[in-house]
Design a protein around this motif. Structure first.
Motif, PDB file in Angstrom:
ATOM      1  N   SER A  13      -0.352 -34.929 -59.915  1.00 29.50           N
ATOM      2  CA  SER A  13       0.881 -35.338 -60.585  1.00 29.50           C
ATOM      3  C   SER A  13       0.784 -35.313 -62.109  1.00 29.50           C
ATOM      4  N   THR A  14      -0.311 -34.815 -62.673  1.00 33.28           N
ATOM      5  CA  THR A  14      -0.488 -34.849 -64.122  1.00 33.28           C
ATOM      6  C   THR A  14       0.096 -33.627 -64.814  1.00 33.28           C
ATOM      7  N   PHE A  15       0.555 -32.636 -64.073  1.00 31.41           N
ATOM      8  CA  PHE A  15       1.062 -31.419 -64.668  1.00 31.41           C
ATOM      9  C   PHE A  15       2.566 -31.519 -64.936  1.00 31.41           C
ATOM     10  N   CYS A  16       3.072 -30.613 -65.768  1.00 30.58           N
ATOM     11  CA  CYS A  16       4.482 -30.620 -66.154  1.00 30.58           C
ATOM     12  C   CYS A  16       5.365 -30.096 -65.024  1.00 30.58           C
ATOM     13  N   LEU A  17       6.580 -30.623 -64.960  1.00 30.61           N
ATOM     14  CA  LEU A  17       7.537 -30.147 -63.973  1.00 30.61           C
ATOM     15  C   LEU A  17       8.073 -28.781 -64.380  1.00 30.61           C
ATOM     16  N   ILE A  18       8.192 -27.897 -63.421  1.00 28.67           N
ATOM     17  CA  ILE A  18       8.769 -26.577 -63.639  1.00 28.67           C
ATOM     18  C   ILE A  18       9.743 -26.283 -62.507  1.00 28.67           C
ATOM     19  N   CYS A  19      10.564 -25.246 -62.701  1.00 29.31           N
ATOM     20  CA  CYS A  19      11.556 -24.848 -61.702  1.00 29.31           C
ATOM     21  C   CYS A  19      11.281 -23.436 -61.207  1.00 29.31           C
ATOM     22  N   PRO A  20      11.797 -23.095 -60.026  1.00 26.28           N
ATOM     23  CA  PRO A  20      11.703 -21.702 -59.570  1.00 26.28           C
ATOM     24  C   PRO A  20      12.435 -20.771 -60.530  1.00 26.28           C
ATOM     25  N   LYS A  21      12.166 -19.500 -60.401  1.00 26.29           N
ATOM     26  CA  LYS A  21      12.798 -18.488 -61.250  1.00 26.29           C
ATOM     27  C   LYS A  21      14.324 -18.590 -61.163  1.00 26.29           C
ATOM     28  N   GLU A  22      14.981 -18.510 -62.312  1.00 23.74           N
ATOM     29  CA  GLU A  22      16.438 -18.543 -62.471  1.00 23.74           C
ATOM     30  C   GLU A  22      17.019 -19.949 -62.369  1.00 23.74           C
ATOM     31  N   TYR A  23      16.188 -20.970 -62.136  1.00 27.10           N
ATOM     32  CA  TYR A  23      16.653 -22.344 -62.102  1.00 27.10           C
ATOM     33  C   TYR A  23      16.290 -23.044 -63.407  1.00 27.10           C
ATOM     34  N   TYR A  24      17.075 -24.073 -63.763  1.00 24.08           N
ATOM     35  CA  TYR A  24      16.852 -24.833 -64.989  1.00 24.08           C
ATOM     36  C   TYR A  24      16.673 -26.309 -64.657  1.00 24.08           C
ATOM     37  N   LEU A  25      15.704 -26.943 -65.278  1.00 27.77           N
ATOM     38  CA  LEU A  25      15.427 -28.354 -65.033  1.00 27.77           C
ATOM     39  C   LEU A  25      16.474 -29.233 -65.721  1.00 27.77           C
ATOM     40  N   VAL A  26      17.070 -30.145 -64.961  1.00 30.77           N
ATOM     41  CA  VAL A  26      18.098 -31.048 -65.467  1.00 30.77           C
ATOM     42  C   VAL A  26      17.701 -32.480 -65.131  1.00 30.77           C
ATOM     43  N   ASN A  27      17.782 -33.363 -66.105  1.00 36.39           N
ATOM     44  CA  ASN A  27      17.449 -34.780 -65.913  1.00 36.39           C
ATOM     45  C   ASN A  27      16.022 -35.010 -65.421  1.00 36.39           C
ATOM     46  N   ASP A  28      15.143 -34.064 -65.659  1.00 38.38           N
ATOM     47  CA  ASP A  28      13.751 -34.168 -65.196  1.00 38.38           C
ATOM     48  C   ASP A  28      13.660 -34.451 -63.699  1.00 38.38           C
ATOM     49  N   SER A  29      14.663 -34.030 -62.950  1.00 36.85           N
ATOM     50  CA  SER A  29      14.654 -34.339 -61.521  1.00 36.85           C
ATOM     51  C   SER A  29      15.236 -33.232 -60.652  1.00 36.85           C
ATOM     52  N   LYS A  30      16.133 -32.412 -61.221  1.00 34.08           N
ATOM     53  CA  LYS A  30      16.795 -31.380 -60.434  1.00 34.08           C
ATOM     54  C   LYS A  30      16.623 -30.018 -61.088  1.00 34.08           C
ATOM     55  N   CYS A  31      16.420 -29.003 -60.265  1.00 36.05           N
ATOM     56  CA  CYS A  31      16.447 -27.618 -60.733  1.00 36.05           C
ATOM     57  C   CYS A  31      17.782 -27.019 -60.287  1.00 36.05           C
ATOM     58  N   LEU A  32      18.593 -26.568 -61.254  1.00 36.92           N
ATOM     59  CA  LEU A  32      19.933 -26.083 -60.947  1.00 36.92           C
ATOM     60  C   LEU A  32      20.104 -24.627 -61.370  1.00 36.92           C
ATOM     61  N   LYS A  33      20.942 -23.930 -60.613  1.00 32.92           N
ATOM     62  CA  LYS A  33      21.275 -22.536 -60.921  1.00 32.92           C
ATOM     63  C   LYS A  33      22.753 -22.327 -60.677  1.00 32.92           C
ATOM     64  N   ALA A  34      23.455 -21.748 -61.657  1.00 32.81           N
ATOM     65  CA  ALA A  34      24.884 -21.485 -61.521  1.00 32.81           C
ATOM     66  C   ALA A  34      25.120 -20.134 -60.874  1.00 32.81           C
ATOM     67  N   ALA A  35      26.133 -20.064 -60.013  1.00 31.25           N
ATOM     68  CA  ALA A  35      26.537 -18.805 -59.380  1.00 31.25           C
ATOM     69  C   ALA A  35      28.020 -18.600 -59.655  1.00 31.25           C
ATOM     70  N   TRP A  36      28.351 -17.515 -60.352  1.00 36.56           N
ATOM     71  CA  TRP A  36      29.731 -17.262 -60.753  1.00 36.56           C
ATOM     72  C   TRP A  36      30.516 -16.463 -59.712  1.00 36.56           C
ATOM     73  N   THR A  37      29.815 -15.697 -58.882  1.00 34.71           N
ATOM     74  CA  THR A  37      30.502 -14.902 -57.865  1.00 34.71           C
ATOM     75  C   THR A  37      31.122 -15.831 -56.827  1.00 34.71           C
ATOM     76  N   ARG A  38      32.413 -15.737 -56.645  1.00 32.26           N
ATOM     77  CA  ARG A  38      33.107 -16.631 -55.717  1.00 32.26           C
ATOM     78  C   ARG A  38      32.662 -16.378 -54.278  1.00 32.26           C
ATOM     79  N   ALA A  39      32.563 -17.440 -53.525  1.00 27.21           N
ATOM     80  CA  ALA A  39      32.072 -17.343 -52.154  1.00 27.21           C
ATOM     81  C   ALA A  39      32.705 -18.445 -51.315  1.00 27.21           C
TER      82      ALA A  39
END
Length: 237
Positions: A13-39
């Protein structure tokens, strides 16, 4: 066919938090990715799963505000969230990641879940209507006008040091665990005990992979997508 094995190591647990590719860390708790293509809701859910996540889950007001700001900055007008309702109460609304209902926190508009027929999928309002509030909607399966953009969520993991001599290779880093596929090294095993020993011998002190959530299942499946593998050993008996 001889099953392959999948092994994992819990990252310190001593290492920094990171996110998967194309995701962004928000609130040090969630990795989020926006999708613009309607579905449709189901298409959005499938697309998020394919990228190692789920449709975004919101369990408190702080996260709701963060998701709203993230989507708003991305220029989205409405977004699907990972919630489906099956009656007119919040306790009948369940998160797509199988983590439970929205009974403890929800942010519906004044109409509430408003379940009716195909109106059991939930979206968040952005600039129009009730900003940051949720509303029940047609799921879009039969009407293209109900296709929206969406936000995917993935769990943050830890930035393990692959050059540290005391750590095994971290081939697949996900949700605070390091995974390694035995077939990447040409290894197949006919029984669980031999497979688990291979894990331990290679420094994976937790042995064969254990599964504790739906996202674990989805991630492990993604490791073998496009292959002929149909079975893997995991750490359950």
């Amino acid at each position: 066919m001889i099953p392959l094995l999948l092994l994992f190591l819990l990252l310190p647990s001593t290492f920094c938090l990171i996110c998967p590719k194309e995701y962004y860390l928000v609130n040090d708790s969630k990795c989020l990715k926006a999708a613009w293509t309607r579905a449709t809701h189901s298409e959005a859910e499938s697309n998020c799963t394919a990228s190692g996540g789920t449709l975004v889950n919101i369990k408190n007001a702080i996260d709701n505000h963060a998701v709203f700001n993230f989507a708003n900055t991305a220029g989205l007008d409405y977004i699907w969230i990972g919630l489906s309702c099956f009656a007119n109460t919040t306790s009948s609304c369940f998160w797509d990641d199988a983590s439970g209902s929205a009974a403890s926190y929800s942010n519906f508009d004044p109409y509430g879940p408003n379940y009716s027929g195909d109106r059991n999928c939930v979206f968040m309002w952005m600039s129009a209507g009730y900003p940051a509030r949720w509303s029940s909607s047609n799921c879009g399966n039969n009407f293209a006008m109900y296709s929206y953009g969406y936000i995917c969520e993935a769990p943050p993991t830890l930035n393990g040091n692959p050059y540290h001599s005391m750590l095994p290779a971290c081939n697949y880093n996900y949700n605070r665990k390091c995974y390694m596929r035995s077939d990447d090294y040409g290894k197949l095993y006919s029984n669980q005990s031999a497979a688990n020993n291979f894990c331990l011998q290679n420094g994976y002190t937790s042995g064969l992979a254990s599964i504790h959530s739906k996202i674990d299942v989805d991630f492990i499946r993604s490791l073998y997508k496009g292959t002929n593998t149909t079975h893997v050993y995991i750490g359950a008996e």
